[in-house]
Every structure is written in C-alpha cells, then in structure tokens.
Write a protein that holds these residues in place. Structure first.
Motif, PDB file in Angstrom:
ATOM      1  N   GLU A 103       5.082  -7.829  -2.219  1.00 53.69           N
ATOM      2  CA  GLU A 103       5.281  -8.340  -0.868  1.00 53.69           C
ATOM      3  C   GLU A 103       4.274  -9.433  -0.527  1.00 53.69           C
ATOM      4  OE1 GLU A 103       5.315  -5.304   2.080  1.00 53.69           O
ATOM      5  OE2 GLU A 103       6.987  -4.215   1.172  1.00 53.69           O
ATOM      6  N   ASN A 104       3.112  -9.390  -1.165  1.00 51.25           N
ATOM      7  CA  ASN A 104       2.073 -10.388  -0.925  1.00 51.25           C
ATOM      8  C   ASN A 104       2.075 -11.497  -1.975  1.00 51.25           C
ATOM      9  OD1 ASN A 104       0.274  -9.386   1.462  1.00 51.25           O
ATOM     10  ND2 ASN A 104       0.700  -7.554   0.246  1.00 51.25           N
ATOM     11  N   ASN A 105       3.148 -11.519  -2.806  1.00 54.93           N
ATOM     12  CA  ASN A 105       3.329 -12.544  -3.841  1.00 54.93           C
ATOM     13  C   ASN A 105       2.253 -12.514  -4.921  1.00 54.93           C
ATOM     14  OD1 ASN A 105       5.677 -13.622  -2.599  1.00 54.93           O
ATOM     15  ND2 ASN A 105       4.387 -14.776  -1.178  1.00 54.93           N
ATOM     16  N   TYR A 106       1.659 -11.338  -5.153  1.00 54.00           N
ATOM     17  CA  TYR A 106       0.709 -11.168  -6.253  1.00 54.00           C
ATOM     18  C   TYR A 106       1.501 -10.659  -7.464  1.00 54.00           C
ATOM     19  CZ  TYR A 106      -2.772 -11.302  -2.471  1.00 54.00           C
ATOM     20  OH  TYR A 106      -3.533 -11.665  -1.376  1.00 54.00           O
ATOM     21  N   PHE A 107       2.208 -11.579  -8.121  1.00 54.27           N
ATOM     22  CA  PHE A 107       3.161 -11.177  -9.152  1.00 54.27           C
ATOM     23  C   PHE A 107       2.488 -10.547 -10.371  1.00 54.27           C
ATOM     24  CE2 PHE A 107       5.631 -14.838  -7.204  1.00 54.27           C
ATOM     25  CZ  PHE A 107       6.359 -14.003  -6.376  1.00 54.27           C
ATOM     26  N   THR A 108       1.361 -11.093 -10.790  1.00 54.33           N
ATOM     27  CA  THR A 108       0.660 -10.539 -11.953  1.00 54.33           C
ATOM     28  C   THR A 108       0.181  -9.119 -11.672  1.00 54.33           C
ATOM     29  OG1 THR A 108      -0.058 -12.748 -12.646  1.00 54.33           O
ATOM     30  CG2 THR A 108      -1.258 -10.859 -13.552  1.00 54.33           C
TER      31      THR A 108
END
Length: 397
Positions: A323-328
C-alpha cells in the motif's frame, strides 16, 4: 522511517472461521469498569435479542421435522444435519468472514461465517433434542483485510451429543450399565478439520458476545458508528469478560478521536486478557498518535518477535508495504510467508500483485494461477479466476 509494524492500521477482533486471538478466562470477580460504556457521542440503536439470534422460524422447523419424520433422532442422525442444510437451505455453503447472520438468516443464506453456521447448527440440534457445546479452536493468529482495517479473525465449532445417558440393562444379573453419550464435532473450516488444534469450551453467552462484537465491527468498518457502539455495548452486556469486545470498543473510541477513552478501554481489555495481542498492537498505534514513541517501540518490538514466524502476519506486513509502494519490502514479506507455509493462497496473491505493479505480467499470472489452485472457497476462486482472465486479456493486447 517508521517500522513496517508501525504502519499497520487498526486491528479489529472478529470471530469468523479461522483463528482466535489468545484469551484467558478469568473468574467473575475480575474488575470491570462499566462507566466506559457511557458515552454521549453515540446514540443507542436497537439490536437483535438473544432469542432473535438463535430462533428458528416456523418454515425451518417444519422442514426439519419432515426431514426426520418417522425416526427418533439419535447421534447417528446428526451427520444428516449438514445434509439437511445443503438439501433445504442455500446449497452454496461457503464461508464469508463478514456474514454475521442469525440462525434463520444463515439457513436461508449459507454464505455465512463459521460463528453464524455454528449458531444455526446449535439451534437445529436443540430443536431435535440434542445437547450442544460451543468450542473455541486455538489456531495461530490469522488476519484478513476489509476496507482499510486488518481483521484478526477467530474460529469456533460445535460438539453435539445425545442429551441423556444411554441405559443398557444386563439381562443375566439385572444390573443397569450407564454409558456417557457419544459426540460429534461440526466444524465448517476445512483447515481446522484437517489439523488437530486444541479446543476449549465456551458458553452460549460468549457466543452471543462474539456475534454482537462481529456485527459491531462490520458497522464500524462501514462508518455506522451508532450501530457499532450499540452492538459493542450489547456484546459486553452478554459477556462482560470478553476482552475482544472491549478491544473493539476501544478502536471505536479511537476512530471518534477520544484518545483517553480509547486508552482506558484498551486497558480494560488487557485487564481481562493481558495477552490480547490485538489490543496491544492498537495500543502501540495509539502511543504513536499521542507522541509516546518509546512506549510504542517497546510494544512493537515485543509483538514483532512473537509474530515474526507467523505466515499470516508476514502477509499483513506485505500488504502494508504494498500500500505504501515499498515493492521490494512487500516481496520479501510475501516470500517469507510462502516459505513458512507453502499452501497459503494469499501469499501467492501478494506476490502476483507485486509483479503486476512492477509490470511483470508473466510472473503475476504465474503466482495468481498458484493462488487459484490453492484456494478452497468459491468466492476466492471466483476472484482469482476473474483476475487471471483480465491479466491474460491485457497480455494479448
């Protein structure tokens, strides 16, 4: 940067069909501050009575009587109860975490959660003259997500037994031998049935409290705060020692920006169950919101250590990172969840979402297909199938 645990939204306790947060039963002498139930912020609304929740309407009773006509119900017939449900109720028996239905409602719509289906089974068995005992099933913590809330869900089942002792008279010496009645467990969760989790008896009043608390949670999620308060108050009236209801009421006060009232209510929940991790997590969030970071960090670190090897917790962390775009970071949590338990479809769904957002449709389709294969409930399979079809259509263009 705030820790990943810190970013988890408010957690609500519900009893659906998977796991129940730890709960220690305390004696009735436990201190309960009922003043916390007094609030000018909310207006009380009518809620179903206990009779409304367990009552079978006349149509159901007539169908049940006709189904068992000509026989005296015995334990050997209890297995027919499930067949009776499928034959006469909605044949699409399927678990739905948010479907908190009364006994009669559940009969006509079997897409309910295990609490509602257990209430229905209890009422059916009672009508036939069987003795029933609700049980709490002790399964590791499990989370679900609904409209920005993390739901820590629970599981209950029902044990049905013959109501009276069976009497066998020995013809040779005239001695009457008494044997304890046999029992049968009705459990609507396939995972619980397959694994030998420990159980403990819970009262009908605790079941009522769970039902009311569930309904309140759903109304809170839908921003129907007067109804939410009314149901939480009914839950505590049914069983004032149910820590989960107090914890949910604390969340409602927190949503209403009544921080001190929320903290006092969390403390009440913890007084009833010091190991209520849901409340501890919400308390940590409240500490953050009121600039008490040192207290929050201590709680967060403790909870993280206790939960780090729980795959469901890793899925929650993965979704929060996503949701916070911290894909890694999300990828790391979903992969850890998969390593901890390779049969959880939600970890594969999480991996599919990460790869989709990164533009890797081939990998997204691969993991989505795996999620579809591992899912058991119809609504999950339908959701994954529609997403698969959409990705495949996009890939062709």
């Amino acid at each position: 940067m705030m820790s990943t645990l810190n970013k988890i939204k408010l957690v609500i306790t519900v009893v659906s069909c998977v796991a129940l947060s730890a709960c220690n039963t305390l004696p009735r002498s436990s201190s309960v501050n009922k003043a916390l139930l007094n609030s000018d912020t909310f207006t009380l609304q009518p809620v179903p009575t206990p009779q409304d929740i367990f009552q079978l309407d006349d149509r159901i009773k007539n169908q049940l009587d006709n189904y068992f006509r000509g026989t005296t119900p015995s334990l050997s017939h209890t297995k027919k109860l499930l067949r009776f449900l499928v034959d006469n109720g909605d044949a699409s028996l399927s678990y739905q975490s948010g479907a908190n239905l009364t006994a009669s409602q559940a009969y006509f719509d079997l897409n309910a959660n295990c609490l509602s289906l257990s209430i229905l089974s209890f009422s059916l068995a009672e009508h036939l003259g069987f003795k029933s005992q609700f049980q709490r099933v002790h399964i590791p913590e499990y989370w679900d997500q609904t409209q920005g809330y993390n739901l820590l869900t629970g599981h209950v089942n029902l044990v049905i037994s013959e109501s009276n002792y069976t009497t066998n008279k020995n013809k040779s010496n005239g001695i009457a031998l008494y044997t304890r009645p046999q029992s049968l467990t009705i459990d609507f969760d396939p995972n619980s049935r397959q694994q030998k989790f420990t159980t403990s008896d819970i009262t009908k009043q605790r079941i009522l409290a769970m039902f009311y608390s569930n309904r309140g949670a759903m109304h809170m999620i839908n921003a129907e705060y007067d109804l939410a308060f009314s149901y939480f108050k009914a839950a505590i009236s049914a069983d004032e020692l149910y820590s989960g209801a107090w914890g949910n009421l604390g969340v409602l006060y927190r949503v209403a920006n009544q921080y001190q009232r929320a903290e006092d209510t969390y403390q009440q929940a913890l007084a009833l169950n010091a190991d209520n991790k849901t409340v501890l997590g919400n308390m940590a969030l409240l500490y953050r919101m009121t600039n008490r970071d040192s207290l929050a960090i201590a709680l967060e670190n403790t909870l993280n250590q206790q939960r780090k090897n729980n795959p469901y917790y890793q899925i929650v962390l993965g979704n929060e990172a996503l949701e916070n775009n911290y894909f890694t970071l999300a990828l790391r949590h979903f992969n850890k969840a998969r390593k901890l338990d390779s049969k959880l479809h939600k970890s594969y769904f999480g991996l599919a979402k990460v790869h989709y957002y990164r533009g890797n449709l081939e990998q997204a389709e691969k993991y989505l297909l795996q999620a579809y294969k591992l899912s058991e409930y119809k609504h999950d399979r339908k959701r994954y199938q529609s997403k698969l079809q959409w990705i495949q259509a996009v890939a062709k263009n």
